[in-house]
Design an enzyme around this catalytic site. Structure first.
Site, PDB file in Angstrom:
ATOM      1  N   HIS A 187       0.814  -1.214   0.000  1.00 57.38           N
ATOM      2  CA  HIS A 187       0.000   0.000   0.000  1.00 57.38           C
ATOM      3  C   HIS A 187       0.851   1.269   0.000  1.00 57.38           C
ATOM      4  CE1 HIS A 187       0.459  -0.176   4.485  1.00 57.38           C
ATOM      5  NE2 HIS A 187       0.475   1.131   4.340  1.00 57.38           N
TER       6      HIS A 187
ATOM      7  N   ASP B 166       0.037  -7.563   1.618  1.00 58.65           N
ATOM      8  CA  ASP B 166       0.454  -6.162   1.692  1.00 58.65           C
ATOM      9  C   ASP B 166       1.976  -6.030   1.724  1.00 58.65           C
ATOM     10  OD1 ASP B 166       0.082  -3.435   1.666  1.00 58.65           O
ATOM     11  OD2 ASP B 166      -0.099  -3.267   3.838  1.00 58.65           O
TER      12      ASP B 166
ATOM     13  N   SER C 288       4.908   2.486   7.873  1.00 57.77           N
ATOM     14  CA  SER C 288       4.491   1.368   7.036  1.00 57.77           C
ATOM     15  C   SER C 288       5.653   0.804   6.227  1.00 57.77           C
ATOM     16  CB  SER C 288       3.412   1.814   6.051  1.00 57.77           C
ATOM     17  OG  SER C 288       2.188   1.980   6.672  1.00 57.77           O
TER      18      SER C 288
ATOM     19  N   ILE D 178      -6.633 -25.831  -3.234  1.00 55.54           N
ATOM     20  CA  ILE D 178      -7.247 -27.162  -3.235  1.00 55.54           C
ATOM     21  C   ILE D 178      -8.687 -27.118  -3.707  1.00 55.54           C
ATOM     22  CG2 ILE D 178      -5.713 -28.038  -1.443  1.00 55.54           C
ATOM     23  CD1 ILE D 178      -7.989 -27.750   0.567  1.00 55.54           C
ATOM     24  N   GLY D 179      -9.298 -25.920  -3.798  1.00 57.19           N
ATOM     25  CA  GLY D 179     -10.618 -25.796  -4.381  1.00 57.19           C
ATOM     26  C   GLY D 179     -11.771 -26.094  -3.446  1.00 57.19           C
TER      27      GLY D 179
ATOM     28  N   ILE E  77     -14.891 -22.816   2.572  1.00 54.99           N
ATOM     29  CA  ILE E  77     -14.840 -23.298   3.947  1.00 54.99           C
ATOM     30  C   ILE E  77     -15.460 -22.285   4.889  1.00 54.99           C
ATOM     31  CG2 ILE E  77     -12.890 -24.884   3.743  1.00 54.99           C
ATOM     32  CD1 ILE E  77     -11.021 -22.620   4.451  1.00 54.99           C
TER      33      ILE E  77
END
Length: 521
Positions: free
Chosen positions: A159, A189, A262, A317-318, A321
């Site tokens: 960012h 990030d 940051s 893994i598709g 959840i």
């Protein structure tokens, strides 16, 4: 969160938020390795090479951080970025849609909603809907970074540099260098830069060991553009999830960190990087002793990938959840409300191996998985082609399969449904139903929810009008009568709650609805 602006720009709008990124750009501290443990103190920081004394830490703390700071400070740089924006509102970069009250467009995923939740309307800036004319306008973002190699590679936050057209870094001795962006990873990030001028630069290393809660850490960076600022504190907590993305696993530190820090480093007492500063929690916009850092075990892998290829390839893994609530655990006959419940097995390695909706994944390579976020982080930290041993529970029995991970598509993340794990519905269900085939747009499978009692437990658990019930207690349903029969069977079986599998749009999830006590067996 605001972006730092040059003194010649319109004064920076004060965004009154309870939490925010550190630099305008802000910073996240990667904390996570190789710290000297609390029990090893007192440490003679003034003589870091000497053997550590025996016994606990003295009440006065370590005598000095000066020698450690002398070693690491030359490797820390201030990062200045010329950022192009479509509109500027009250001195802050806005996305020009007139709806985000001056929030910067380069917030990491999820943090825009974070600011909306904790911020005040308009954030004290210009009135809503009023903004400067569109066009090519620029502001200056400021952050921090640090060299990780003698040939000039620098780590900072995504960012800090996102949407930047020019990047410069200023070293501790005041020398200014031009830099280019090698690669970025918005999901964590992180960003990797490289200075354009050849030379040999001072650098620091990532720590290999994870810090413990209570270990001393030192943050060095560029707060408010001042440059070269050093603060110290301890690791306050580990494993923080602040809702910024699917792989949140932040260290919380109490070293003073502000906007401009940051991308700066947090060091252990050995002068090794344990974190990359990224975010703060702040009622006032300034430091209140709660800062968040990306741990080294996350940052080191991401930076290595960015250096090699300019991007990050994650395992996939598709599966969709969600958390295992106590009601879901009871309905599935689980002893503990732990693991990641598979709401849907999409085409991919998991479904190819036989994993399906309703299975609860409890471990990866033998390491327990407490919930969806942990599973997302574990799989996301692995590379496509790696093999993973997945243990899951189906019908009360553990089963194990070995998967070869695919590559995470660019437009997807390992999804963890943001369902309240503590929700506990009670009373009647408050749902009116109809066959999905009888309702336009509901599809041909399942039973559509046509009405929802706003006071009922269905509404409390997030069931909405238009949701399609695909399964009740593990049985597929296609009519309201089948739903009623499945509920009756669950009651007779003595279940305290019944598990519904719902589909909303393209997404599937499970919801557990508790039976009234008088209806339980």
């Amino acid at each position: 969160m605001t972006q730092e602006t040059s003194p010649t720009n319109t004064p920076r709008r004060r965004l009154s938020v309870r939490a925010g990124l550190l630099a305008g750009a802000c910073a996240i501290a990667v904390v996570g390795a190789g710290v000297t443990h609390y029990s090893d103190f007192p440490v003679a920081i003034a003589n870091a090479q000497s053997a550590q004394p025996q016994g606990g830490q003295s009440l006065g703390g370590p005598p000095s951080f000066a020698n450690a700071v002398d070693r690491v400070k030359p490797a820390v740089v201030s990062v200045k970025v010329k950022v192009e924006s479509a509109a500027v509102r009250g001195g802050d970069i806005a996305n020009g849609d007139g709806e985000d009250n001056g929030l910067p467009p380069n917030l990491p995923p999820g943090l825009r909603d974070f600011f909306r939740q904790f911020g005040e309307p308009n954030g004290g800036g210009m009135p809503h809907g009023q903004m400067r004319p569109r066009g090519h306008q620029y502001s200056q973002a400021q952050g921090s970074g640090f060299f990780i190699s003698p040939d000039g590679y620098i780590v900072t936050n995504n960012h800090v540099v996102e949407h930047g057209v020019e990047v410069q870094v200023t070293m501790d001795d005041g020398k200014t260098l031009d830099a280019k962006v090698i690669g970025t990873d918005p999901k964590t990030d992180l960003a990797l830069l490289k200075v354009k001028q050849p030379g040999t630069y001072p650098f620091v290393k990532f720590a290999k060991a994870q810090p413990r809660v209570g270990d001393w850490v030192i943050a060095v960076g560029n707060p408010f553009g001042l440059g070269g600022t050093v603060t110290a504190g301890i690791v306050s907590a580990r494993g923080r999830d602040i809702g910024s993305g699917p792989y949140d696993d932040y260290l919380q530190i109490d070293a003073a960190v502000n906007r401009g820090n940051s991308g700066g480093p947090t060091f252990d007492m050995n002068g090794e990087v344990v974190g990359v500063n990224t975010a703060i929690y702040s009622p006032s916009g300034g430091n209140v002793g709660i800062a968040f850092a990306i741990p080294t075990e996350v940052a080191a892998n991401v930076v290595e990938s960015l250096k090699d290829t300019g991007s990050v390839a994650r395992g996939f893994i598709g599966v969709q959840i969600q958390p295992v609530t106590s009601e879901i655990a009871d309905s599935l006959g689980l002893k503990d409300a732990k693991g990641a419940l598979v709401a849907e097995a999409q085409p991919g390695p998991a479904s190819d191996a036989g994993i399906k909706a309703g299975d609860v994944i409890v471990s990866v390579d033998g390491d327990k998985v407490a919930g969806p976020k942990e599973l997302s982080r574990r799989i996301g930290s692995m590379k496509p082609g790696d093999k993973a041993e997945i243990t899951y529970i189906r019908d009360g029995r553990e089963q194990t399969v070995t998967l070869k991970l695919a590559a995470l598509p660019n437009d997807k993340t390992a999804r963890a449904d943001a369902q309240d794990e503590n929700a506990a519905p009670a009373g009647g269900f408050g749902l009116a139903l109809a066959p999905a085939s009888s309702v336009d747009g509901a599809g041909s499978q399942g039973v559509v929810v046509t009405q929802v009692d706003p006071e009922g437990p269905g509404a409390q658990q997030g069931v909405k009008q238009g949701d399609v019930i695909l399964e009740v207690a593990g049985h597929a349903v296609s009519s309201p009568s089948e739903v009623k029969q499945a509920l009756a069977d669950a009651r007779k079986g003595g279940k305290k709650a019944v598990l519904l599998r719902l589909k909303t749009g393209k997404d599937s999830r499970f919801v557990a609805l508790a039976f009234p006590k008088k209806d339980r067996g």
